[in-house]
Design an enzyme around this catalytic site. Structure first.
Site, short mmCIF file in Angstrom:
data_model
loop_
_atom_site.label_atom_id
_atom_site.label_comp_id
_atom_site.label_asym_id
_atom_site.label_seq_id
_atom_site.Cartn_x
_atom_site.Cartn_y
_atom_site.Cartn_z
N ASP A 1 0.83 -1.20 0.00
CA ASP A 1 0.00 0.00 0.00
C ASP A 1 0.87 1.26 0.00
O ASP A 1 0.54 2.24 0.65
CB ASP A 1 -0.91 -0.02 1.24
CG ASP A 1 -2.02 1.02 1.18
OD1 ASP A 1 -2.37 1.44 0.07
OD2 ASP A 1 -2.50 1.43 2.25
N CYS B 1 -25.94 -10.51 -3.21
CA CYS B 1 -25.77 -9.75 -1.98
C CYS B 1 -25.21 -8.37 -2.27
O CYS B 1 -24.25 -8.22 -3.03
CB CYS B 1 -24.83 -10.49 -1.03
SG CYS B 1 -24.49 -9.60 0.51
N CYS C 1 -13.51 3.60 8.58
CA CYS C 1 -14.88 3.07 8.70
C CYS C 1 -14.86 1.62 8.28
O CYS C 1 -14.28 1.27 7.26
CB CYS C 1 -15.83 3.88 7.80
SG CYS C 1 -17.54 3.27 7.78
N CYS D 1 -20.50 -7.73 5.93
CA CYS D 1 -20.25 -8.75 4.91
C CYS D 1 -20.35 -10.15 5.50
O CYS D 1 -19.63 -10.48 6.45
CB CYS D 1 -18.87 -8.54 4.28
SG CYS D 1 -18.46 -9.81 3.05
#
Length: 361
Positions: free
Chosen positions: A142, A199, A249, A256
């Site tokens: 990242d 979903c 958040c 999930c």
């Protein structure tokens, strides 16, 4: 000297010893991901993350980023704290019902994952070099123009959920990803099929409707972006929707269904630090800069700086003030806000003024 066919099983064994949960291998042709990346940038969904625009297609072209790259090792590291209880999602959702409690995203409560993964990926690279001899490589987590989730998907770490995060049948989405770009050919591992079906719980629960379509996130509306990447005033219309979330958040992950399979880490690095869990907003708002730096040392939160920290908490205090149950509670919140009303930073002052106004609605 280890042959390439024997190497991947060995790499997986070394990786497990270093705390990684899964290893995959991806090729370097990501050309099919380029149109989607360019469209996302063209629509401005990256917000103020100018580095996304600046690096452009280099993200999708590993061999341009690190010349000589022919393979990418992808690594997954689970990050739920070791003491995570069963039903942890419900525990986290309950925090949202306590407006005066500060919520820091689960991943950010321990040591900075950049430091943990980068050091361990380098150790893994060193182990590989001991076995095969010197080779060209560079480790990432990242931290550079890398299409991390796409590489993870292609190498079988999981599929892209509708929230764009990588999902695994064995580990949900509560994990970090890292990569080793290398100039040594390794056979790619197979991708897995997607299992989101119809979903769309992540889309439905997003407080700011940042998931504008399946697999499409407008970062400018995302609370993680607003509290971490965004440097200026938080848009007025989004402030009430942030609730008591002061750094990141987790809602789209908490809801999930696949995260019932999320795995605790075996590393103490990701154990939650006491000052960042279950604390009252007024307590964290009272931290001066020296306290902020001390309490966040070695963690990811430190990089946003004290000013943004106060900005985020001021918004949460305003939301708590609007929800105050009695005059005493409201008085405590107002007093905390008043203590920063004349802060040196115009950014902090403006958010404090907004927050105080929430008590008069």
């Amino acid at each position: 000297m280890v042959g390439s066919s024997q190497l991947l099983p060995q790499i997986r064994g070394w990786a497990r010893e270093l705390g990684f949960s899964q290893i995959g291998v991806a090729g370097v042709d990501l050309s099919s991901a380029e149109p989607g990346l360019m469209q996302w940038l063209a629509e401005g969904f990256h917000g103020e993350m100018q580095y996304m625009q600046a690096h452009g297609l280099k993200r999708a072209r590993p061999a341009e980023l690190v010349p000589g790259t022919v393979s990418v090792i992808t690594a997954r590291m689970d990050y739920l704290p070791r003491s995570t209880p069963d039903g942890w999602q419900a525990v986290e959702f309950e925090r949202l019902a306590r407006p005066q409690e500060a919520i820091v995203s689960v991943y950010a409560r321990g040591r900075d994952y950049h430091k943990v993964l980068r050091a361990r990926l380098q150790k893994l690279s060193d182990r590989i070099a001991e076995a095969v001899g010197p080779f060209g490589h560079r480790v990432f987590t990242d931290s550079a123009p890398v299409l991390e989730a796409e590489l993870a998907r292609r190498s079988g770490q999981g599929w892209r959920g509708k929230h764009t995060l990588v999902l695994s049948r064995e580990a949900g989405s509560m994990f970090f990803l890292g990569e080793i770009y290398l100039d040594m050919p390794l056979a790619p591992t197979e991708p897995v099929t997607a299992h989101c079906g119809s979903c769309q719980a992540c889309m439905d629960i997003c407080p700011t409707r940042a998931i504008v379509a399946p697999h499409r996130v407008d970062a400018r509306r995302c609370i993680s972006y607003l509290t971490i990447e965004h440097g200026g005033p938080i848009p007025l219309e989004l402030r009430p929707l942030m609730g008591n979330r002061i750094y990141g958040c987790d809602d789209c992950q908490l809801i999930c269904p696949w995260n019932k399979f999320a795995q605790p880490s075996h590393l103490p690095d990701f154990d939650a630090r006491a000052p960042l869990v279950g604390q009252q907003l007024v307590e964290l708002f009272a931290w001066d800069e020296a306290t902020f730096l001390r309490q966040t040392e070695g963690g990811p939160i430190r990089r946003i700086g004290h000013e943004r920290w106060l900005r985020n908490i001021a918004v949460a205090l305003g939301n708590a003030l609007r929800a105050a149950q009695d005059a005493e509670q409201a008085g405590q919140l107002r007093a905390a806000l008043q203590s920063r009303a004349d802060h040196d930073s115009a950014l902090v002052r403006e958010h404090v003024a907004w927050a105080l106004a929430q008590g008069s609605e």
